[in-house]
Design a protein around this motif. Structure first.
Motif, PDB file in Angstrom:
ATOM      1  N   ALA A 165      43.047  48.192  44.749  1.00 35.54           N
ATOM      2  CA  ALA A 165      42.807  47.245  45.845  1.00 35.54           C
ATOM      3  C   ALA A 165      43.484  47.714  47.133  1.00 35.54           C
ATOM      4  O   ALA A 165      42.873  47.710  48.202  1.00 35.54           O
ATOM      5  N   LEU A 166      44.739  48.129  47.029  1.00 29.50           N
ATOM      6  CA  LEU A 166      45.482  48.597  48.204  1.00 29.50           C
ATOM      7  C   LEU A 166      44.812  49.823  48.821  1.00 29.50           C
ATOM      8  O   LEU A 166      44.703  49.950  50.038  1.00 29.50           O
ATOM      9  N   GLN A 167      44.336  50.688  47.947  1.00 37.07           N
ATOM     10  CA  GLN A 167      43.639  51.903  48.390  1.00 37.07           C
ATOM     11  C   GLN A 167      42.357  51.544  49.154  1.00 37.07           C
ATOM     12  O   GLN A 167      42.054  52.094  50.203  1.00 37.07           O
ATOM     13  N   ASN A 168      41.611  50.571  48.637  1.00 37.59           N
ATOM     14  CA  ASN A 168      40.329  50.182  49.229  1.00 37.59           C
ATOM     15  C   ASN A 168      40.477  49.375  50.522  1.00 37.59           C
ATOM     16  O   ASN A 168      39.516  49.248  51.280  1.00 37.59           O
ATOM     17  N   LEU A 169      41.661  48.817  50.730  1.00 41.16           N
ATOM     18  CA  LEU A 169      41.865  48.007  51.935  1.00 41.16           C
ATOM     19  C   LEU A 169      42.527  48.778  53.081  1.00 41.16           C
ATOM     20  O   LEU A 169      42.783  48.212  54.132  1.00 41.16           O
ATOM     21  N   THR A 189      51.020  39.478  44.610  1.00 44.68           N
ATOM     22  CA  THR A 189      51.316  40.897  44.849  1.00 44.68           C
ATOM     23  C   THR A 189      50.574  41.401  46.077  1.00 44.68           C
ATOM     24  O   THR A 189      51.154  42.088  46.928  1.00 44.68           O
ATOM     25  N   MET A 190      49.291  41.034  46.204  1.00 46.87           N
ATOM     26  CA  MET A 190      48.512  41.448  47.369  1.00 46.87           C
ATOM     27  C   MET A 190      49.095  40.861  48.658  1.00 46.87           C
ATOM     28  O   MET A 190      49.191  41.524  49.675  1.00 46.87           O
ATOM     29  N   ALA A 191      49.503  39.601  48.586  1.00 40.40           N
ATOM     30  CA  ALA A 191      50.073  38.922  49.761  1.00 40.40           C
ATOM     31  C   ALA A 191      51.392  39.556  50.200  1.00 40.40           C
ATOM     32  O   ALA A 191      51.695  39.622  51.385  1.00 40.40           O
ATOM     33  N   VAL A 192      52.174  40.024  49.225  1.00 42.61           N
ATOM     34  CA  VAL A 192      53.450  40.665  49.549  1.00 42.61           C
ATOM     35  C   VAL A 192      53.226  42.086  50.059  1.00 42.61           C
ATOM     36  O   VAL A 192      53.809  42.504  51.057  1.00 42.61           O
ATOM     37  N   GLU A 193      52.367  42.826  49.361  1.00 42.27           N
ATOM     38  CA  GLU A 193      52.139  44.229  49.708  1.00 42.27           C
ATOM     39  C   GLU A 193      51.440  44.382  51.060  1.00 42.27           C
ATOM     40  O   GLU A 193      51.664  45.362  51.769  1.00 42.27           O
ATOM     41  N   ILE A 194      50.540  43.436  51.400  1.00 45.92           N
ATOM     42  CA  ILE A 194      49.881  43.471  52.716  1.00 45.92           C
ATOM     43  C   ILE A 194      50.262  42.178  53.433  1.00 45.92           C
ATOM     44  O   ILE A 194      49.605  41.148  53.295  1.00 45.92           O
ATOM     45  N   SER A 195      51.341  42.232  54.180  1.00 44.01           N
ATOM     46  CA  SER A 195      51.917  41.011  54.755  1.00 44.01           C
ATOM     47  C   SER A 195      51.020  40.321  55.787  1.00 44.01           C
ATOM     48  O   SER A 195      51.157  39.129  56.028  1.00 44.01           O
ATOM     49  N   LEU A 217      31.993  29.372  38.709  1.00 44.28           N
ATOM     50  CA  LEU A 217      30.637  29.430  38.148  1.00 44.28           C
ATOM     51  C   LEU A 217      29.787  28.217  38.567  1.00 44.28           C
ATOM     52  O   LEU A 217      28.578  28.223  38.398  1.00 44.28           O
ATOM     53  N   LYS A 218      30.456  27.200  39.120  1.00 48.09           N
ATOM     54  CA  LYS A 218      29.715  25.987  39.501  1.00 48.09           C
ATOM     55  C   LYS A 218      29.867  25.596  40.966  1.00 48.09           C
ATOM     56  O   LYS A 218      29.070  24.837  41.497  1.00 48.09           O
ATOM     57  N   GLN A 219      30.918  26.096  41.618  1.00 50.77           N
ATOM     58  CA  GLN A 219      31.181  25.709  43.004  1.00 50.77           C
ATOM     59  C   GLN A 219      31.035  26.900  43.947  1.00 50.77           C
ATOM     60  O   GLN A 219      31.305  28.039  43.570  1.00 50.77           O
ATOM     61  N   ILE A 220      30.595  26.617  45.166  1.00 46.61           N
ATOM     62  CA  ILE A 220      30.418  27.661  46.169  1.00 46.61           C
ATOM     63  C   ILE A 220      31.632  27.698  47.091  1.00 46.61           C
ATOM     64  O   ILE A 220      32.142  26.659  47.503  1.00 46.61           O
ATOM     65  N   ILE A 221      32.101  28.910  47.400  1.00 48.33           N
ATOM     66  CA  ILE A 221      33.199  29.063  48.347  1.00 48.33           C
ATOM     67  C   ILE A 221      32.586  29.521  49.670  1.00 48.33           C
ATOM     68  O   ILE A 221      31.993  30.597  49.750  1.00 48.33           O
ATOM     69  N   ASN A 222      32.706  28.696  50.701  1.00 52.43           N
ATOM     70  CA  ASN A 222      32.103  29.021  52.000  1.00 52.43           C
ATOM     71  C   ASN A 222      33.033  29.867  52.857  1.00 52.43           C
ATOM     72  O   ASN A 222      33.465  29.471  53.927  1.00 52.43           O
ATOM     73  N   ASN A 223      33.372  31.015  52.346  1.00 54.58           N
ATOM     74  CA  ASN A 223      34.212  31.959  53.096  1.00 54.58           C
ATOM     75  C   ASN A 223      33.708  33.374  52.841  1.00 54.58           C
ATOM     76  O   ASN A 223      33.034  33.628  51.834  1.00 54.58           O
ATOM     77  N   GLU A 224      34.064  34.268  53.748  1.00 55.60           N
ATOM     78  CA  GLU A 224      33.765  35.680  53.523  1.00 55.60           C
ATOM     79  C   GLU A 224      35.078  36.397  53.237  1.00 55.60           C
ATOM     80  O   GLU A 224      36.127  36.037  53.777  1.00 55.60           O
ATOM     81  N   PHE A 225      35.007  37.404  52.363  1.00 55.72           N
ATOM     82  CA  PHE A 225      36.215  38.136  51.984  1.00 55.72           C
ATOM     83  C   PHE A 225      35.992  39.633  52.090  1.00 55.72           C
ATOM     84  O   PHE A 225      34.880  40.123  51.910  1.00 55.72           O
ATOM     85  N   ASP A 226      37.073  40.340  52.402  1.00 56.05           N
ATOM     86  CA  ASP A 226      37.009  41.798  52.449  1.00 56.05           C
ATOM     87  C   ASP A 226      37.128  42.399  51.057  1.00 56.05           C
ATOM     88  O   ASP A 226      36.646  43.503  50.801  1.00 56.05           O
ATOM     89  N   LEU A 227      37.764  41.633  50.154  1.00 59.34           N
ATOM     90  CA  LEU A 227      37.946  42.154  48.796  1.00 59.34           C
ATOM     91  C   LEU A 227      38.077  41.008  47.794  1.00 59.34           C
ATOM     92  O   LEU A 227      38.727  40.005  48.083  1.00 59.34           O
ATOM     93  N   ILE A 228      37.438  41.176  46.652  1.00 61.92           N
ATOM     94  CA  ILE A 228      37.599  40.231  45.539  1.00 61.92           C
ATOM     95  C   ILE A 228      38.319  40.988  44.433  1.00 61.92           C
ATOM     96  O   ILE A 228      37.928  42.093  44.061  1.00 61.92           O
ATOM     97  N   ILE A 229      39.383  40.380  43.946  1.00 61.53           N
ATOM     98  CA  ILE A 229      40.147  40.977  42.845  1.00 61.53           C
ATOM     99  C   ILE A 229      40.164  39.973  41.698  1.00 61.53           C
ATOM    100  O   ILE A 229      40.210  38.763  41.922  1.00 61.53           O
ATOM    101  N   SER A 230      40.088  40.461  40.456  1.00 66.99           N
ATOM    102  CA  SER A 230      40.039  39.530  39.332  1.00 66.99           C
ATOM    103  C   SER A 230      40.345  40.232  38.015  1.00 66.99           C
ATOM    104  O   SER A 230      40.018  41.407  37.833  1.00 66.99           O
TER     105      SER A 230
END
Length: 207
Positions: A91-95, A116-122, A159-172
């Protein structure tokens, strides 16, 4: 632990003592002559009995490590795995080169990936979602520990709700064990970790 066939008996007791004494692994050996108090001994005995039933060490001590940081965990969330740290590296590499990236963590559990993402990319903005209210509570507890302002957690069924936002990266790290493979999973995992975090109750590929 050795008599019961545990793979790393020394590691088992080290983990429990480190948590009991709130010290490092080296300290366990530096303080080897220090006797435990009656109350400490009582707690340790109870912990040993739980571990002999194959309850994970992380749930017994309510602590788990991920990417060099400590997290509170209980049986409402999956125990962070060392292998999952590879996701962070990718993720860090791709961002790289993206300013103020927006990141979504699906099935956040303890919040270890999102935090971890929030700490690593402040300068990032991170959203962690989970279907479990208990998991969200634990993620928020871990967020508070690290005093983070660039992260939020929400209870959402992706799986049932829509998130009305755009993201640069999805991690899971989603549930990926097929229902018909659960019987092959280790007792430590299947008996104690939340089923909802392990399987999609189908072929493991839903997410």
């Amino acid at each position: 632990f050795k008599e019961k066939g545990f793979e790393n008996p020394r590691g088992e007791i080290e983990w429990l003592l480190r948590s009991l004494l709130n010290c490092t692994r080296i300290d366990v050996y530096l303080r080897f002559e220090e006797p435990l108090s009656k109350s400490q001994l009582s707690i340790l005995r109870a912990w040993v009995m739980r571990r002999l039933e194959k309850e994970p060490l992380q749930y017994i001590t309510n602590t788990s490590e991920f990417y060099g940081r400590e997290y509170f965990v209980d049986n409402n969330v999956l125990i962070p795995r060392p292998e999952t740290e590879t996701l962070i590296d990718l993720a860090l590499q791709n961002l790289k080169g993206i300013n103020c990236p927006k990141i979504l963590d699906i099935g956040t559990g303890s919040g270890c990936l999102a935090i971890t993402m929030a700490v690593e990319i402040s300068n990032s903005r991170v959203t962690g979602i989970d279907i479990s209210k208990d998991a969200i509570n634990i993620a928020n507890m871990n967020k508070t520990k690290y005093k983070l302002k660039n992260i939020s957690f929400r209870k959402i069924d992706i799986l049932k709700q829509i998130i009305n936002n755009e993201f640069d990266l999805i991690i899971s790290n989603p549930p990926y064990i097929a229902m018909n493979e659960l019987a092959t999973v280790m007792k430590d995992v299947i008996d104690y970790e939340p089923l909802i975090a392990l399987t999609d109750n189908a072929d493991g590929l839903t997410f």
